[in-house]
Design a protein around this motif. Structure first.
Motif, PDB file in Angstrom:
ATOM      1  N   GLN A   1      25.283 -68.315 -80.021  1.00  0.00           N
ATOM      2  CA  GLN A   1      25.728 -68.505 -78.625  1.00  0.00           C
ATOM      3  C   GLN A   1      24.823 -69.608 -78.046  1.00  0.00           C
ATOM      4  N   ARG A   2      23.452 -69.604 -78.365  1.00  0.00           N
ATOM      5  CA  ARG A   2      22.461 -70.779 -77.736  1.00  0.00           C
ATOM      6  C   ARG A   2      23.139 -72.232 -78.103  1.00  0.00           C
ATOM      7  N   ILE A   3      23.254 -72.117 -79.370  1.00  0.00           N
ATOM      8  CA  ILE A   3      23.678 -73.514 -79.728  1.00  0.00           C
ATOM      9  C   ILE A   3      24.936 -73.965 -79.170  1.00  0.00           C
ATOM     10  N   ARG A   4      26.059 -72.881 -79.145  1.00  0.00           N
ATOM     11  CA  ARG A   4      27.192 -73.105 -78.515  1.00  0.00           C
ATOM     12  C   ARG A   4      27.449 -73.818 -77.239  1.00  0.00           C
ATOM     13  N   ASP A   5      26.406 -73.092 -76.245  1.00  0.00           N
ATOM     14  CA  ASP A   5      26.197 -73.363 -75.035  1.00  0.00           C
ATOM     15  C   ASP A   5      25.650 -74.914 -75.006  1.00  0.00           C
ATOM     16  N   GLN A   6      24.599 -75.053 -75.849  1.00  0.00           N
ATOM     17  CA  GLN A   6      24.027 -76.402 -75.624  1.00  0.00           C
ATOM     18  C   GLN A   6      25.071 -77.684 -76.116  1.00  0.00           C
ATOM     19  N   ILE A   7      25.873 -77.239 -77.168  1.00  0.00           N
ATOM     20  CA  ILE A   7      26.851 -78.267 -77.469  1.00  0.00           C
ATOM     21  C   ILE A   7      27.786 -78.720 -76.359  1.00  0.00           C
TER      22      ILE A   7
ATOM     23  N   LYS B   1      34.718 -85.675 -80.062  1.00  0.00           N
ATOM     24  CA  LYS B   1      35.058 -85.658 -81.263  1.00  0.00           C
ATOM     25  C   LYS B   1      34.449 -84.598 -82.222  1.00  0.00           C
ATOM     26  N   SER B   2      32.940 -84.817 -81.887  1.00  0.00           N
ATOM     27  CA  SER B   2      32.293 -83.953 -82.881  1.00  0.00           C
ATOM     28  C   SER B   2      32.153 -82.606 -82.333  1.00  0.00           C
ATOM     29  N   GLN B   3      32.353 -82.154 -80.962  1.00  0.00           N
ATOM     30  CA  GLN B   3      32.441 -80.744 -80.553  1.00  0.00           C
ATOM     31  C   GLN B   3      33.164 -79.952 -81.201  1.00  0.00           C
ATOM     32  N   ASP B   4      34.268 -80.045 -81.662  1.00  0.00           N
ATOM     33  CA  ASP B   4      35.286 -79.149 -82.137  1.00  0.00           C
ATOM     34  C   ASP B   4      34.815 -78.677 -83.581  1.00  0.00           C
TER      35      ASP B   4
END
Length: 651
Positions: free
Chosen positions: A203-209, A290-293
């Motif tokens: 979740q930490r990485i998801r929030d950062q992205i 584009k990279s996010q998904d």
């Protein structure tokens, strides 16, 4: 040898199936239900039993608790043995997967090449009884008598086909003593082991992205819709480029030129560092969106599997995932994650169990070493054996001034200067050994973040790329000669006979050209033949300008129809080198496990072992010693290993 063939039949429906979710998520789901188990016994009898615990108990009474007195055969053992272990506590000691045998013998279907390894496709290939269709069981949790009879017939047919495939495929496998244990190792990584996951870190990485994407969108002054939409983005980019008299870069599409605005297009990558801050901001926002998904999808996959398994990632590697025999991955694929940026952050979510640590070891410059050894390039071999920095040495030669690794005390500007030039040397040594031309070499350097700036500042030109390639081929002339010798041997072998080159040999067997590697394993090129060459090759001339030529005469090709591929000296050299590096790693993996240290997974030429912390130093020494040991069949090849102890992957 007691051979028993097993095949589990399980419930599935439109929304719940292995086509929709991963095996761990499927098996650990509340909807999971086993309809029955098909068994083919050593005497040839096959039956389908709905009392699966009872059927397995009977097998255990006859063949041992883990069926150790038999060889278990499955088609796609990763599924059946995952269920046997996680649902019934059975871990067969000796097993064979006919799907993996097919990968070895016929290649794996990927990117239009190789052969389909489904039971249906293999039954058709070998003229066996056709495999049935299971559509009648979709959504059926409790089959009636008619459905039960059809399911029994379907399942017993499957185990009969699987046994016949075993008989036909196993004799075609080369190096059985290595390859069958390696197949078992690959399956066990998934069915019996698992790497712990830092679930909270997901979740930490998801929030950062998400935050980074929103920040870049705000800086560019655009919405997610504009960043994602091809037409909207192209129109806005055209407007911003027009401020400096430029237009949106274009590339060739199916029906003519189209905007080159995909996140991996070379023109887009160049615009990431554009001098116009408005253009740069716009392109960065586009690439981020584009990279996010893709990044979020990878995190979601990892999270879904970890939640299903209680925080563990069963590592699903594909044996013989590539034509050379190298592994590939599926599901949460560690094989294609970047070693920097978010790729590195996601790698670092993989951690050892409490009280354990990782020992991570990598075969250093293995492909460049094998290239020199295979081609008989003795001066390069000596440089590797002496531990010299061959990347810096070659860069020094082509730049005409000393290049070395950076040191403490180097200014940041000088360190950047050294790093960029040494990277050119590294790309040359690692990439030019397989016949890469100046045009591709130039493009490789332009895509590399460490060297791209050299072109923008004029420190390297297209003509320099041509000069570097020529210098490599002159400096290491045995490698260049090797390409031609391999091509000639392959061509002659198609006409007949056995043709040997530096420890490898070519011979047509049946409908395939067999390339026997120094290890004794065979690569196969199906349907080899000569066809009129209509290729047009684009290259860089000595002045750095693009030119074209069409080689005259017939060329050797293999494969079928539109999937046919040319077989040239550089390609053959690349196949031999990558295959040989793979065989060195394969033998090392098995040796490490025989030494008592479990390999949890491996990525390219890197091995990850997990051990208790108090065994870390011992494991480090053993793993390093094994990886640096040259196989008997590779006499004269200097092998080096870089290893460390880490509390998470990616460090």
């Amino acid at each position: 040898m007691n051979v028993i063939v097993l095949d589990l039949e399980t419930y599935f429906d439109k929304n719940y199936s292995l086509k929709k979710i991963s095996t761990p998520e499927y098996v650990h789901d509340a909807r999971f239900h086993v309809h029955g188990l098909a068994v083919r016994y050593p005497n040839g009898k096959a039956e389908f039993k709905t009392d699966v615990p009872g059927a397995l108990k009977e097998l255990q009474e006859q063949y041992g608790q883990d069926l150790e007195q038999a060889t278990v055969v499955c088609h796609n053992a990763a599924f059946d043995l995952y269920v046997l272990n996680h649902c019934y506590g059975i871990r067969p000691k000796q097993f064979v997967d006919t799907m993996l045998l097919s990968h070895h013998v016929h290649g794996r279907k990927e990117n239009g090449k190789g052969a389909k390894a489904s039971l249906e496709a293999l039954a058709e290939r070998y003229g066996l009884k056709p495999k049935g269709d299971l559509d009648f069981m979709e959504g059926v949790r409790y089959p009636d008598a008619k459905q039960q009879a059809e399911l029994a017939d379907y399942a017993t047919t499957d185990v009969a086909i699987t046994y016949q495939l075993l008989v036909k495929l196993l004799p075609q496998v080369t190096r059985l003593d290595v390859e069958v244990p390696l197949m078992m190792h690959t399956v066990r990584l998934f069915t019996e082991r698992g790497v712990h996951v830092d679930v909270e870190g997901i979740q930490r990485i998801r929030d950062q992205i998400l935050a980074e994407t929103q920040d870049l969108l705000a800086r560019a002054g655009i919405t997610e819709e504009t960043a994602s939409g091809d037409k909207l983005f192209s129109e806005l980019l055209e407007h911003r480029l027009a401020r400096t008299g430029r237009h949106v870069p274009r590339k060739q599409g199916k029906n003519g030129p189209i905007p080159a605005t995909a996140k991996n297009d070379e023109a887009m990558l160049a615009l990431l560092e554009d001098e116009d801050p408005l253009v740069q901001a716009l392109v960065k926002a586009r690439v981020a969106k584009k990279s996010q998904d893709q990044k979020l999808s990878r995190l979601n996959t990892l999270e879904g599997i970890a939640n299903a398994t209680g925080g563990v990632l069963p590592m699903q590697l594909i044996y013989y995932g590539a034509h050379t025999g190298r592994f590939s991955g599926r599901g949460f694929n560690v094989q294609n994650m970047d070693r920097s940026g978010y790729g590195l952050k996601i790698r670092q979510l993989l951690v050892p169990a409490r009280g354990n640590t990782f020992v991570i070891a990598d075969l250093a410059q293995i492909e460049a070493r094998v290239t020199a050894w295979s081609a008989g390039q003795t001066d390069m071999l000596e440089a590797f054996a002496q531990g010299r920095d061959i990347y810096s040495e070659f860069a020094t030669e082509v730049f005409g001034e000393e290049v070395r690794k950076t040191r403490d005390g180097d200014s940041s500007e000088f360190a950047q200067w050294l790093t960029a030039r040494r990277q050119v040397g590294k790309q040359a040594v690692l990439g030019l050994g397989f016949g890469m031309g100046a045009l591709k070499f130039r493009d490789t350097l332009k895509r590399d973040k460490k060297t791209a700036a050299l072109f923008e500042s004029g420190q390297i030109t297209d003509a320099d790329c041509k000069r570097i390639v020529d210098t490599f081929r002159e400096r290491y002339s045995s490698i260049k000669t090797y390409w031609g010798t391999l091509e000639e041997a392959a061509n002659q072998a198609v006409h007949g006979g056995v043709w040997a080159v530096n420890g490898s040999s070519f011979q047509v067997k049946g409908k395939s050209l067999h390339l026997t590697l120094p290890s004794g394993r065979d690569l196969r090129y199906a349907n080899p033949r000569f066809e009129w060459n209509s290729r047009t090759i684009t290259y860089l001339d000595r002045d750095g300008y693009e030119a074209e030529f069409s080689p005259p005469g017939d060329s050797l090709v293999y494969g079928e129809g539109k999937d046919s591929t040319g077989l040239y000296g550089g390609i053959i050299a690349e196949n031999i080198v990558q295959s040989t590096a793979r065989d060195i790693l394969a033998e090392a993996i098995l040796a490490i496990e025989r030494a008592g240290f479990p390999v949890m997974f491996h990525v390219h030429d890197e091995v990850i072992v997990e051990v208790p912390k108090d065994q870390a130093e011992q494991a480090l020494g053993t793993v390093t010693r094994i990886l640096q040991q040259t196989p008997a069949w590779a006499h004269g090849l200097p092998i080096a290993c870089e290893a460390n102890i880490a509390d998470r992957y990616g460090k």
